[in-house]
Design a protein around this motif. Structure first.
Motif, PDB file in Angstrom:
ATOM      1  N   GLY A  36       0.874  -1.090   0.135  1.00 59.13           N
ATOM      2  CA  GLY A  36       0.038   0.060  -0.049  1.00 59.13           C
ATOM      3  C   GLY A  36       0.883   1.174   0.171  1.00 59.13           C
ATOM      4  O   GLY A  36       2.160   1.126  -0.174  1.00 59.13           O
ATOM      5  N   GLU A  37       0.188   2.274   0.393  1.00 62.79           N
ATOM      6  CA  GLU A  37       0.900   3.655   0.329  1.00 62.79           C
ATOM      7  C   GLU A  37       1.060   4.079   1.939  1.00 62.79           C
ATOM      8  O   GLU A  37       0.200   3.988   2.754  1.00 62.79           O
ATOM      9  N   TRP A  38       2.266   4.650   2.207  1.00 64.33           N
ATOM     10  CA  TRP A  38       2.741   5.071   3.560  1.00 64.33           C
ATOM     11  C   TRP A  38       2.888   6.369   3.683  1.00 64.33           C
ATOM     12  O   TRP A  38       3.736   7.159   2.713  1.00 64.33           O
ATOM     13  N   LEU A  39       2.792   6.883   4.609  1.00 64.66           N
ATOM     14  CA  LEU A  39       3.354   8.378   5.071  1.00 64.66           C
ATOM     15  C   LEU A  39       4.492   8.171   5.703  1.00 64.66           C
ATOM     16  O   LEU A  39       4.398   7.563   6.614  1.00 64.66           O
ATOM     17  N   ALA A  40       5.528   8.960   5.263  1.00 67.62           N
ATOM     18  CA  ALA A  40       6.962   8.814   5.889  1.00 67.62           C
ATOM     19  C   ALA A  40       7.646   9.947   6.259  1.00 67.62           C
ATOM     20  O   ALA A  40       7.240  10.915   5.518  1.00 67.62           O
ATOM     21  N   ARG A  41       8.287  10.003   7.247  1.00 67.79           N
ATOM     22  CA  ARG A  41       9.227  10.977   7.593  1.00 67.79           C
ATOM     23  C   ARG A  41      10.643  11.099   7.228  1.00 67.79           C
ATOM     24  O   ARG A  41      11.189   9.968   7.265  1.00 67.79           O
ATOM     25  N   VAL A  42      11.142  12.088   6.650  1.00 65.41           N
ATOM     26  CA  VAL A  42      12.518  12.233   6.101  1.00 65.41           C
ATOM     27  C   VAL A  42      13.358  12.332   7.574  1.00 65.41           C
ATOM     28  O   VAL A  42      13.575  13.232   8.238  1.00 65.41           O
ATOM     29  N   ALA A  43      14.224  11.242   7.625  1.00 64.15           N
ATOM     30  CA  ALA A  43      15.025  11.200   8.924  1.00 64.15           C
ATOM     31  C   ALA A  43      16.379  11.367   8.745  1.00 64.15           C
ATOM     32  O   ALA A  43      16.993  12.054   9.540  1.00 64.15           O
ATOM     33  N   ALA A  44      17.026  11.117   7.367  1.00 59.72           N
ATOM     34  CA  ALA A  44      18.315  11.813   7.199  1.00 59.72           C
ATOM     35  C   ALA A  44      18.281  12.030   5.741  1.00 59.72           C
ATOM     36  O   ALA A  44      17.652  11.585   4.885  1.00 59.72           O
ATOM     37  N   LEU A  45      19.142  13.332   5.386  1.00 54.76           N
ATOM     38  CA  LEU A  45      19.357  13.643   4.029  1.00 54.76           C
ATOM     39  C   LEU A  45      20.544  14.228   4.069  1.00 54.76           C
ATOM     40  O   LEU A  45      20.918  15.494   4.526  1.00 54.76           O
ATOM     41  N   ALA A  46      21.242  13.662   3.188  1.00 54.46           N
ATOM     42  CA  ALA A  46      22.840  14.139   2.842  1.00 54.46           C
ATOM     43  C   ALA A  46      23.139  13.620   1.573  1.00 54.46           C
ATOM     44  O   ALA A  46      22.481  12.662   0.778  1.00 54.46           O
ATOM     45  N   LYS A  47      24.212  13.951   1.046  1.00 56.87           N
ATOM     46  CA  LYS A  47      24.831  13.676   0.038  1.00 56.87           C
ATOM     47  C   LYS A  47      25.095  11.983  -0.338  1.00 56.87           C
ATOM     48  O   LYS A  47      24.987  11.380  -1.201  1.00 56.87           O
ATOM     49  N   ALA A  48      25.509  11.477   0.936  1.00 57.27           N
ATOM     50  CA  ALA A  48      25.589  10.242   0.774  1.00 57.27           C
ATOM     51  C   ALA A  48      24.439   9.322   0.782  1.00 57.27           C
ATOM     52  O   ALA A  48      24.570   8.168   0.573  1.00 57.27           O
ATOM     53  N   GLY A  49      23.401   9.881   0.882  1.00 52.16           N
ATOM     54  CA  GLY A  49      22.259   9.052   1.146  1.00 52.16           C
ATOM     55  C   GLY A  49      21.052   9.798   1.977  1.00 52.16           C
ATOM     56  O   GLY A  49      21.268  10.572   2.755  1.00 52.16           O
ATOM     57  N   ALA A  50      19.900   9.070   1.772  1.00 53.18           N
ATOM     58  CA  ALA A  50      18.717   9.463   2.590  1.00 53.18           C
ATOM     59  C   ALA A  50      17.836   8.446   3.093  1.00 53.18           C
ATOM     60  O   ALA A  50      18.045   7.270   2.518  1.00 53.18           O
ATOM     61  N   ALA A  51      17.136   8.670   4.063  1.00 52.38           N
ATOM     62  CA  ALA A  51      16.562   7.647   4.755  1.00 52.38           C
ATOM     63  C   ALA A  51      15.130   8.310   5.182  1.00 52.38           C
ATOM     64  O   ALA A  51      15.168   9.135   5.571  1.00 52.38           O
ATOM     65  N   LEU A  52      14.193   7.446   4.910  1.00 51.87           N
ATOM     66  CA  LEU A  52      12.603   7.919   5.392  1.00 51.87           C
ATOM     67  C   LEU A  52      12.298   6.794   6.429  1.00 51.87           C
ATOM     68  O   LEU A  52      12.316   5.636   5.928  1.00 51.87           O
ATOM     69  N   VAL A  53      11.325   7.241   7.415  1.00 51.24           N
ATOM     70  CA  VAL A  53      10.709   6.052   8.277  1.00 51.24           C
ATOM     71  C   VAL A  53       9.267   6.264   8.105  1.00 51.24           C
ATOM     72  O   VAL A  53       8.537   7.345   8.524  1.00 51.24           O
ATOM     73  N   PRO A  54       8.570   5.122   7.609  1.00 45.22           N
ATOM     74  CA  PRO A  54       7.300   5.179   7.495  1.00 45.22           C
ATOM     75  C   PRO A  54       6.709   5.189   8.780  1.00 45.22           C
ATOM     76  O   PRO A  54       6.961   4.647   9.764  1.00 45.22           O
ATOM     77  N   GLU A  55       5.354   6.065   8.805  1.00 45.60           N
ATOM     78  CA  GLU A  55       4.821   6.451  10.022  1.00 45.60           C
ATOM     79  C   GLU A  55       3.210   5.681  10.208  1.00 45.60           C
ATOM     80  O   GLU A  55       3.102   4.944  11.220  1.00 45.60           O
ATOM     81  N   ARG A  56       2.540   5.790   9.233  1.00 45.49           N
ATOM     82  CA  ARG A  56       1.339   5.284   9.018  1.00 45.49           C
ATOM     83  C   ARG A  56       0.784   4.987   7.467  1.00 45.49           C
ATOM     84  O   ARG A  56       1.266   5.607   6.590  1.00 45.49           O
ATOM     85  N   GLN A  57       0.244   3.902   7.286  1.00 45.41           N
ATOM     86  CA  GLN A  57      -0.422   3.611   5.993  1.00 45.41           C
ATOM     87  C   GLN A  57      -1.553   4.430   5.586  1.00 45.41           C
ATOM     88  O   GLN A  57      -2.552   4.567   6.413  1.00 45.41           O
ATOM     89  N   THR A  58      -1.328   5.336   4.596  1.00 51.72           N
ATOM     90  CA  THR A  58      -2.791   5.958   4.098  1.00 51.72           C
ATOM     91  C   THR A  58      -3.450   5.271   3.125  1.00 51.72           C
ATOM     92  O   THR A  58      -4.719   5.642   2.992  1.00 51.72           O
ATOM     93  N   ARG A  59      -2.829   4.264   2.540  1.00 46.61           N
ATOM     94  CA  ARG A  59      -3.905   3.474   1.486  1.00 46.61           C
ATOM     95  C   ARG A  59      -3.368   2.198   1.640  1.00 46.61           C
ATOM     96  O   ARG A  59      -2.286   1.900   1.388  1.00 46.61           O
TER      97      ARG A  59
END
Length: 254
Positions: free
Chosen positions: A54-77
């Motif tokens: 499904g689809e998830w709402l996620a928060r940007v937890a890390a964002l740098a040139k080396a890479g990014a990570a998002l953490v899902p919080e809740r399913q939207t669909r």
């Protein structure tokens, strides 16, 4: 209660499983898109989907040139079934093929199959570019899956390996079939496929070869001769309106 949460500015397809609290690492291209194109910030929200969870709402937890990570919080669909609709299309000139692929994804095609015919002008397809278009279109149009890109093949081999139980409607610019809408209204539910020819259409022998197959039916799109890309888009719209997930008719693909 109506959800008043502002919709995130971006939506991304990822291969990783999606579940609450489990971080998802982005690819280098996706990281560049968030950081350099969208100017995203840590803490900003995004939508993620992977075609399975499904689809998830996620928060940007890390964002740098080396890479990014998002953490899902809740399913939207939740994941939901989509029409089992294939599009078989002869490759066209680069920009026109790109247009067909993009619009096919937006119109809910589940499988895109490039087919080489006798009048096909393009000698090859760039599968990597076409897959990128399928992903981008799915992200934009908010569908939950990515259309499958089948291995390009000659028309005769496609017909010889056709799966049982799937009806093939081929757009016959020679006027050999009844209107597409009329045919759809008379069909029982089941998986469908549309076959669109190249610039210049199918030759007479190809039309006879297709029509001889018990799973194939010729259909028409009206009194005007349409460009191949226009015919593909118009036919998909008719199918989705009368037999797909637009909710305008009683019949359903798949």
């Amino acid at each position: 209660m109506t959800d008043t949460t502002p919709r995130p500015r971006f939506r991304l397809f990822v291969d990783a499983p999606l579940s609450a609290g489990i971080a998802v690492a982005l690819s280098r291209d996706q990281t560049h898109y968030l950081a350099s194109v969208m100017r995203a910030e840590v803490g900003e929200m995004a939508l993620l989907f992977n075609g399975r969870d499904g689809e998830w709402l996620a928060r940007v937890a890390a964002l740098a040139k080396a890479g990014a990570a998002l953490v899902p919080e809740r399913q939207t669909r939740p994941q939901a079934a989509e029409p089992d609709l294939w599009l078989l299309a002869a490759p066209l000139k680069k920009d026109r093929t790109d247009l067909v692929v993009e619009k096919a994804a937006e119109l809910g095609v589940s499988r895109l199959w490039p087919v080489f015919t006798r009048r096909t002008n393009a000698g090859r397809v760039n599968a990597e570019r076409l897959r990128a278009h399928l992903v981008e279109a799915a992200e934009q149009c908010e569908r939950l899956t990515i259309a499958e890109l089948a291995e390009p093949a000659p028309l005769d081999k496609v017909l010889a390996s056709w799966p049982a139980g799937r009806l093939l409607l081929f757009l016959d610019e020679g006027g050999g079939g009844p209107p597409l809408a009329q045919v759809l209204n008379g069909l029982a539910p089941g998986p469908l496929a549309l076959l669109v020819g190249p610039e210049g259409g199918f030759d007479a022998e190809e039309r006879r070869m297709i029509a001889a197959r018990p799973f194939a039916r010729a259909v028409g799109l009206g009194p005007r001769i349409l460009r191949a890309e226009t015919a593909a888009i118009a036919a998909l719209a008719v199918v989705q309106a009368l037999a797909g997930d637009w909710g305008l008719g009683p019949r359903a693909c798949g």
